[in-house]
Design an enzyme around this catalytic site. Structure first.
Site, PDB file in Angstrom:
ATOM      1  N   LYS A  98       0.818  -1.221   0.000  1.00 16.85           N
ATOM      2  CA  LYS A  98       0.000   0.000   0.000  1.00 16.85           C
ATOM      3  C   LYS A  98       0.850   1.268   0.000  1.00 16.85           C
ATOM      4  O   LYS A  98       0.438   2.279  -0.559  1.00 16.85           O
ATOM      5  CB  LYS A  98      -0.961   0.008   1.195  1.00 16.85           C
ATOM      6  CG  LYS A  98      -2.098  -0.992   1.015  1.00 16.85           C
ATOM      7  CD  LYS A  98      -3.302  -0.689   1.872  1.00 16.85           C
ATOM      8  CE  LYS A  98      -4.448  -1.616   1.502  1.00 16.85           C
ATOM      9  NZ  LYS A  98      -5.647  -1.415   2.276  1.00 16.85           N
ATOM     10  N   LYS A 136      -4.933  -8.985  -5.977  1.00 18.89           N
ATOM     11  CA  LYS A 136      -6.264  -9.258  -5.413  1.00 18.89           C
ATOM     12  C   LYS A 136      -7.275  -8.206  -5.890  1.00 18.89           C
ATOM     13  O   LYS A 136      -6.900  -7.063  -6.180  1.00 18.89           O
ATOM     14  CB  LYS A 136      -6.219  -9.332  -3.890  1.00 18.89           C
ATOM     15  CG  LYS A 136      -6.054  -8.022  -3.184  1.00 18.89           C
ATOM     16  CD  LYS A 136      -6.436  -8.157  -1.703  1.00 18.89           C
ATOM     17  CE  LYS A 136      -6.430  -6.789  -1.045  1.00 18.89           C
ATOM     18  NZ  LYS A 136      -7.263  -6.651   0.094  1.00 18.89           N
ATOM     19  N   LYS A 178     -10.809  -2.450  -3.646  1.00 15.92           N
ATOM     20  CA  LYS A 178     -11.609  -1.234  -3.844  1.00 15.92           C
ATOM     21  C   LYS A 178     -10.755  -0.110  -4.406  1.00 15.92           C
ATOM     22  O   LYS A 178     -11.237   0.757  -5.104  1.00 15.92           O
ATOM     23  CB  LYS A 178     -12.159  -0.731  -2.506  1.00 15.92           C
ATOM     24  CG  LYS A 178     -12.980  -1.708  -1.740  1.00 15.92           C
ATOM     25  CD  LYS A 178     -13.480  -1.018  -0.463  1.00 15.92           C
ATOM     26  CE  LYS A 178     -13.684  -2.000   0.646  1.00 15.92           C
ATOM     27  NZ  LYS A 178     -12.691  -1.891   1.720  1.00 15.92           N
TER      28      LYS A 178
END
Ligand code: AQP
Length: 334
Positions: A114, A198, A201
């Protein structure tokens, strides 16, 4: 001593929930509700580890509650609340920041993913996120945590933190070591555009995921455009190893249809992927669009959703305060 089973899990209100959240977490939440006491939390404090527009965040908290209810969670059976409304989460997180080790956090792969290449610019909150997640679980002394496979490493860290706390403060078994409950067949739903990532969102392309609020048309289009394979469907899974996108579509089909992958391959081998895509789109439209419609309907009455959170917060707070009293005492805080 028989330990009472208690389930805890959270979902970030970071926007549209998708098929990955649904198959990896929400469906499991609903089935566990039938057999155990469950606490399900909208983890808004986790969401703000990356910047959230405040107006959007408020809407997304309620929409996450609506998604819980639309999937089948029952607020009179399960405790449903938002994390920031129970201050015990941040208090325990601070205590656990002092128990957890920097070396442990440095190993967390989600932070690396991230934060991206410019880690210096990531928030401190994003870095210590796993300690807050440990606090979420341990605040209630939860014994079981239903999550997707992407959260496995964070859950192992929660166990390490619980163990270290129990050792440091000489209180064996004070915190139970929480068990992950990861779906067996499809623990990680992958992006429709890149089968090595994966479904998420925050992925820029909306074509990478099926959102719970997608219309039948959108689902059809997204599945049609999903990456697959130019070969025909094989008759065994070994041939799927190098084909992550094809494998992902087949796994989703198997999970939603409740037909084993072996049987799906038996029935579809030799056919083009367009055949699978047509069937998969139909299946997903049947499964997902009623949930989406219900979410939209529930969002028309925001005060009802706020009321669910308020009642859930009251119940969660009682458990949290009782446990915190003992935690403060163990640590030596007056
Ligand atoms: N692709 C996935 N497959 C299976 N399970 C998944 N989960 C998330 N993505 C998948 C599970 O859903 C629960 C809630 O996740 P979250 O929204 O709190 O956080 P996340 O894992 O960070 O989800 P996203 O979609 O990737 O959000 P962003 O993009 O905002 O970071 C968890 O149990 C998770 O395992």
């Amino acid at each position: 001593m028989i330990k009472k089973k208690l389930v805890f899990s959270g979902v970030q209100p970071t926007g549209n929930l998708h098929l990955g959240n649904y198959l990896g977490a929400l469906k499991n939440f609903v089935s566990l509700q039938k057999e155990m006491n469950c606490i399900y939390c909208v983890v808004d404090l986790h969401a703000i580890t990356t910047f959230q527009n405040p107006v959007e965040l408020r809407k997304n908290v309620l929409e996450t509650v609506a998604s819980f209810i639309a999937t089948g969670l029952n607020p009179s059976k399960s405790i449903i609340f938002n994390q920031s409304s129970v201050s015990g989460h941040t208090e325990l997180a601070w205590i656990l920041n002092c128990v957890s080790r920097i070396g442990w956090l440095n190993r967390m792969t989600q932070f690396k993913d991230k934060a991206g290449s410019d880690r210096e610019k990531a928030s401190v909150g994003l870095y210590i996120y796993p300690n807050l997640m440990a606090a979420d679980i341990l605040l209630y002394k939860a014994t079981h945590v239903p999550v997707g496979a992407d959260q496995k490493q964070h859950l192992e860290l929660s166990r390490d933190i619980a163990q270290k706390f129990n050792n440091d403060f000489n209180c064996k078994d004070f915190f139970p070591l929480p068990e992950p409950l990861i779906p067996k067949n499809i623990s990680r739903v992958m992006s429709l555009r890149d089968g090595t990532k994966k479904m998420s969102k925050s992925e820029e392309s909306d074509y990478s995921r099926i959102n719970l609020k997608d219309s039948a048309d959108e689902i059809k289009k997204k599945i049609k455009k999903a990456k697959s394979d130019s070969d025909q469907i094989p008759d065994n899974h070994k041939e799927l190893v190098q084909k992550p996108e094809a494998s992902n579509l087949l796994n989703i089909y198997s999970e939603v249809s409740k037909i084993s992958l072996e049987k799906v391959l038996n029935e579809m081998c030799g056919k083009e992927y367009s055949f699978l895509k047509t069937k998969l789109a139909e299946l997903l439209i049947d499964e997902i669009t009623p949930v989406g419609k219900e979410i939209k309907k529930l969002m028309e009455d925001k005060s009802h959703l706020e009321q669910i959170l308020k009642k859930g917060t009251e119940k969660a707070n009682i458990i949290a305060e009782e446990n915190l009293k003992n935690i403060r005492e163990k640590v030596g805080l007056i």
